[in-house]
Design a protein around this motif. Structure first.
Motif, PDB file in Angstrom:
ATOM      1  N   GLY A 173       0.820  -1.203   0.000  1.00  0.00           N
ATOM      2  CA  GLY A 173       0.000   0.000   0.000  1.00  0.00           C
ATOM      3  C   GLY A 173       0.857   1.258   0.000  1.00  0.00           C
ATOM      4  N   ARG A 174       0.272   2.343  -0.473  1.00  0.00           N
ATOM      5  CA  ARG A 174       0.962   3.625  -0.690  1.00  0.00           C
ATOM      6  C   ARG A 174       1.875   3.583  -1.905  1.00  0.00           C
ATOM      7  NH1 ARG A 174      -1.040   8.340   1.351  1.00  0.00           N
ATOM      8  NH2 ARG A 174      -1.855   7.997   3.458  1.00  0.00           N
ATOM      9  N   ARG A 182      -4.770   2.694   0.506  1.00  0.00           N
ATOM     10  CA  ARG A 182      -4.413   2.828   1.919  1.00  0.00           C
ATOM     11  C   ARG A 182      -4.808   1.537   2.630  1.00  0.00           C
ATOM     12  NH1 ARG A 182      -6.542   7.368  -0.193  1.00  0.00           N
ATOM     13  NH2 ARG A 182      -5.504   9.360   0.109  1.00  0.00           N
ATOM     14  N   SER A 183      -4.819   1.590   3.937  1.00  0.00           N
ATOM     15  CA  SER A 183      -5.150   0.391   4.699  1.00  0.00           C
ATOM     16  C   SER A 183      -6.643   0.089   4.707  1.00  0.00           C
ATOM     17  CB  SER A 183      -4.666   0.543   6.151  1.00  0.00           C
ATOM     18  OG  SER A 183      -5.259   1.684   6.762  1.00  0.00           O
ATOM     19  N   ARG A 219       2.252  14.508  -2.168  1.00  0.00           N
ATOM     20  CA  ARG A 219       1.348  13.998  -1.131  1.00  0.00           C
ATOM     21  C   ARG A 219       0.786  15.126  -0.277  1.00  0.00           C
ATOM     22  NH1 ARG A 219       1.065   8.658  -1.010  1.00  0.00           N
ATOM     23  NH2 ARG A 219       2.775   7.400  -1.866  1.00  0.00           N
TER      24      ARG A 219
END
Length: 378
Positions: A159-160, A211-212, A325
């Motif tokens: 992720g990311r 993301r999570s 970001r």
């Protein structure tokens, strides 16, 4: 026994086959689908991609599709910039574009076979695929879920460093023919797009960095509708989702006789999500390395060529992605691009090709950022 077997016949695979054939190698292209076939993608073809095809002797890849001379971008904070592109882009459905590249590879002498690769066995003097196909060198150009990448012991991006997007086709937005991008403040980094094809339709979609919390199809469609209010969700057809492995987390380019190219190497621009140029360039470099060193030295030769050609750019694009970001920095970059054409061109080259950041561009963005620093509370 082939000199080169390419797993995956998308842009990276076709480019690898073309480059190897230009050096006289015996090449087999494997793909799990028959062509033409659809592929979930934004369908944007930047001028840099056409440069690579020209070097491979491929012409006509965008014939019949109107050039898009301009780009309009809405920043997370609502500001916008609209300018002419340094060179026009195109929107060509992958169903057409990929089939044209495969046909060019076949015309150059590469063989094409429908086959789903499930097992890669590396031996001292060859690579064996599924026990039935043998090659001196293999290029894995089999996308984000690459079987060849897994055979090298390389996991998928975490992720990311992985994005998810959904794509469809809808009536084009009214107004001038231009690439349109609307970024999202709510789920940044994220954006929706509308790229007109020239036949009254546009490729539309929405994507965001994973993301999570995970993403659902419903969420992606809702965000696309919010950011593209002129597009009726009911009019969008052929919706398909796809993963985008970002270049901020790349596996090894290869080991010995096995190389990776395109999405399989996580070559997706983290700043824009563009991947066709990277796919064509990395595929061409991989094919040339495989033909020039059809053996255990192929991966080393390929990694060196990739580093010379894209190394500095990839470092700069990673820095841009890290800066990006922060939504306020993106807002400042859009303001700077609107005021200064050189800044705009630098940003476009970084996002669509192999451009680099420079001190002047960073200074202009920093100036716009400082001029919009919120006043301290009393």
């Amino acid at each position: 026994m082939f000199d080169l077997v390419v797993v995956g016949a998308g842009p990276a695979g076709a480019a690898a086959a073309l480059a190897a054939r230009r050096r006289g190698a015996r090449v087999l292209l494997l793909d799990r689908a028959d062509f033409p076939r659809d592929k979930a993608c934004g369908d944007g073809i930047a001028a840099h991609a056409l440069d690579v095809l020209d070097q491979l002797g491929v012409t006509g890849a965008v014939d019949g599709y109107a050039p898009l001379p301009a780009l309009r971008m809405i920043a997370p904070g609502g500001g916008s910039v609209a300018r002419s592109l340094p060179r026009p882009a195109y929107t060509v459905p992958r169903e057409v574009f990929d089939a044209r590249l495969v046909a060019a590879a076949q015309a150059a002498g590469a063989q094409l076979r429908r086959h789903t690769v499930r097992r890669v066995e590396v031996r001292a003097d060859r690579v064996v695929l599924d026990g039935v196909v043998e090659a001196r060198t293999v290029v894995g150009a089999d996308g984000a879920g690459s079987v060849v990448r897994r055979a090298l012991g390389q996991p998928v991006n975490p992720g990311r460093h992985l994005a998810l997007a959904i794509r469809g086709y809808a009536p084009a937005r009214p107004g001038p023919a231009e690439q349109f991008i609307a970024t999202s403040a709510a789920r940044w980094p994220a954006y929706a797009w509308s790229f007109p094809i020239g036949d009254g339709r546009a490729n539309v979609g929405y994507g965001e960095v994973l993301r999570s919390d995970g993403l659902t199809r419903t969420h992606l469609l809702e965000r696309m509708a919010d950011l593209l209010p002129e597009t009726d969700p009911a009019s969008v057809e052929r919706l398909r989702a796809h993963h985008l492995p970002l270049s901020t987390h790349r596996p090894v380019a290869g080991r010995g006789r096995v190389l990776l190219a395109g999405d399989a190497l996580s070559l997706i621009n983290p700043f824009t999500g563009e991947g066709i140029f990277y796919a064509l360039l990395s595929g061409a470099l991989a094919g040339a390395a495989a033909a020039g060193s059809p053996g255990p030295a192929a991966a080393r030769r390929y990694a060196e060529a990739l580093r010379r050609r894209l190394g500095t750019h990839l470092r700069h694009s990673s820095v841009a992605a890290w800066l990006g970001r922060h939504r306020r920095i993106v807002d400042a970059a859009v303001r700077a691009a609107g005021r200064d054409e050189r800044v705009y061109r630098t940003v476009v080259e970084l996002g669509l090709g192999d451009g680099r950041l420079d001190v002047r561009t960073l200074g202009r963005i920093g100036g716009c950022l400082l001029r919009h620093v919120p006043a301290p509370r009393p």
